[in-house]
Design an enzyme around this catalytic site. Structure first.
Site, PDB file in Angstrom:
ATOM      1  CG  HIS A   1      16.584  47.271  22.475  1.00  0.00           C
ATOM      2  ND1 HIS A   1      16.765  45.937  22.751  1.00  0.00           N
ATOM      3  CD2 HIS A   1      17.689  47.662  21.771  1.00  0.00           C
ATOM      4  CE1 HIS A   1      17.939  45.539  22.266  1.00  0.00           C
ATOM      5  NE2 HIS A   1      18.503  46.564  21.659  1.00  0.00           N
TER       6      HIS A   1
ATOM      7  CB  SER B   1     -15.527  48.119  17.985  1.00  0.00           C
ATOM      8  OG  SER B   1     -15.988  47.884  19.297  1.00  0.00           O
TER       9      SER B   1
ATOM     10  CB  SER C   1      -0.924   0.004   1.218  1.00  0.00           C
ATOM     11  OG  SER C   1      -1.838  -1.057   1.154  1.00  0.00           O
TER      12      SER C   1
END
Length: 490
Positions: free
Chosen positions: A198, A322, A150
């Site tokens: 950062h 919203s 198979s």
């Protein structure tokens, strides 16, 4: 007023019994339109169609040979005519709703999916005389699935499925996204923007250059996916050609196998156990997952730029941002993409980790695992669709970015101290401790245009350097960002 005390609930409709059937997952339900093209390649029906294709082509090769091995491979097998080959190839080509149902009924009897495919083909071969008239097809019925396990059929079928899904669906969509992003990068190559390293104000760049970076990263992964190999094998129950050589010892079976696999458009794997090792799948899924993660980075960056106001979202007429705050236009395309990319990567990582391991010569963990290839690509394709639609609805707010730059003159501390260093090397006096002096001026302080120019004017720099710095602004301090987009994006 009476109090309602009854806890009796009406009997609910069983959604599991509703027809047409309701999808359990979102890809086949809510998001069907975005991922529908994958059904042709990665669905259960697509798997069975490719199984039919592989079995039919193997039968043709056993009778007629390959480009490198003349037929018949099995002595006594008749050479199939063009009409007979066309009839056989129509079996997978016409595999539709009726045939899917018929194959399903056979499988319920065999309780074995590949055996059901074999019997399905034998039915069609048995019907051939009624359709074709005189034909040799019934005589070759027992060559269907000849010497195959198979997995010989399955590994080739999955390779064809994944190759089709990648080259015909996923790659075109992913490439279109990268091209769309590249167009945006070129359009905004000269629009200055304050960087945040950062999260803090840093050396300015341009919006286009930052989009170009992401485009460049995505395209690199696309090149890796484009170069993927799709491997396949056909060598029997443990990869030894055992049944082949016993049944037909005179055939050069490795050459036949190679010719057949390459005839399917795949790369031949000569050394396997019962299963093809799936390493190529792990490689492809890793590259697609890496593309996903870079796209996730794009989605989070764009989301952040939207929150900062650098991008504005163009409202869609009639759309609700919203349910309670009318003013909002939520960045839902990018949020939806993030989630779907994470799901896709989880599935792709699991596929890659699981498929490369098989106990001894064979276990069945790969069987059910590979049935999740479709969802893995589906969630990625859905994310790509969302990002593309989200990008189409963006406009750059250059005015706000200009204001942001003008409020951060301290970022010019970097070029000023760098110019002082260069002047010091050139012998200019008074250039001592440039970094420390700019650090004292700028760190933790807001410096405006007047203060920066006053500082620079008192340094005693050469006239040409002083003039260059006097003309410098945060908005003009973008180096060669626009040139980088122009010269290196493609």
């Amino acid at each position: 007023m009476p109090v309602v005390t009854s806890t009796v609930q009406p009997t609910r409709v069983s959604l599991a019994d509703v027809t047409p059937p309701i999808a359990l997952g979102p890809l086949d339900g809510r998001y069907r339109s975005a991922v529908a093209p994958l059904v042709d390649h990665l669905s259960e029906a697509a798997l069975n169609r490719e199984r039919l294709h592989v079995e039919v082509e193997w039968l043709i090769v056993l009778c007629n040979g390959t480009d490198t091995v003349p037929g018949p491979v099995v002595p006594g097998a008749p050479s199939l005519t063009d009409t007979e080959i066309t009839y056989l190839r129509a079996i997978p080509a016409t595999f539709g709703a009726t045939e899917i149902a018929e194959l399903g009924a056979i499988e319920r009897e065999t309780v074995h999916d590949v055996k059901a495919v074999e019997y399905f083909i034998k039915r069609r071969i048995a019907d051939a005389p009624e359709i074709l008239g005189e034909t040799n097809l019934p005589a070759v019925s027992e060559l269907v699935h000849f010497a195959c396990t198979s997995e010989d059929v399955n590994n080739l079928s999955y390779a064809l499925m994944v190759r089709g899904a990648v080259t015909d669906v996923w790659l075109p969509a992913a490439t279109a996204l990268a091209d769309q992003l590249a167009d945006m990068a070129r359009e905004h190559a000269e629009v200055p923007m304050l960087s945040r390293t950062h999260g803090q104000p840093a050396t300015p760049t341009t919006m286009g250059k930052e989009l170009a970076v992401l485009t460049h990263r995505l395209r690199r992964q696309l090149r890796r996916v484009e170069g993927a190999e799709f491997l396949g094998k056909l060598n029997g129950a443990t990869g030894t050609f055992g049944a082949h050589t016993v049944a037909v010892p005179g055939a050069e079976w490795p050459a036949v196998s190679r010719g057949f696999v390459e005839h399917l458009g795949l790369t031949w794997n000569p050394l396997t156990t019962q299963i093809e090792s799936h390493d190529w799948q792990a490689e492809v899924y890793a590259d697609v997952a890496r593309f996903n993660r870079i796209l996730h980075n794009l989605a989070t960056d764009v989301w952040t730029y939207i929150s900062m106001g650098f991008f504005t979202q163009i409202p869609v007429a009639g759309a609700t941002g919203s349910s309670t705050m009318p003013h909002k236009v939520n960045p839902i395309r990018f949020e939806n993409a993030e989630a779907n990319l994470e799901i896709s990567c989880s599935l792709l990582d699991t596929l890659g980790a699981t498929l490369v391991t098989s106990r001894l010569q064979r276990d069945l963990t790969d069987s059910t695992t590979q049935r999740n290839i479709g969802p893995a690509f589906g969630h990625s394709l859905l994310a790509i669709d969302n990002v593309r639609r989200g990008l189409q609805a963006l406009a750059v707010n250059a005015d706000l970015m200009a204001e942001d730059l003008d409020e951060n003159w301290e970022v010019l501390g970097e070029p000023v101290q760098s110019a002082m260093r260069a002047a010091s090397v050139a012998g200019v006096e008074g250039m001592e401790n440039p970094y420390e002096r700019l650090k004292e001026l700028t760190r933790g302080n807001r410096v405006d245009q007047a203060r920066m120019r006053e500082f620079v004017g008192g340094l005693g720099l050469p006239d040409d350097v002083a003039a260059r710095l006097a003309e410098l602004t945060p908005a003009s301090y973008t180096g060669i960002a626009a040139r980088l987009v122009d010269e290196y994006l493609d």
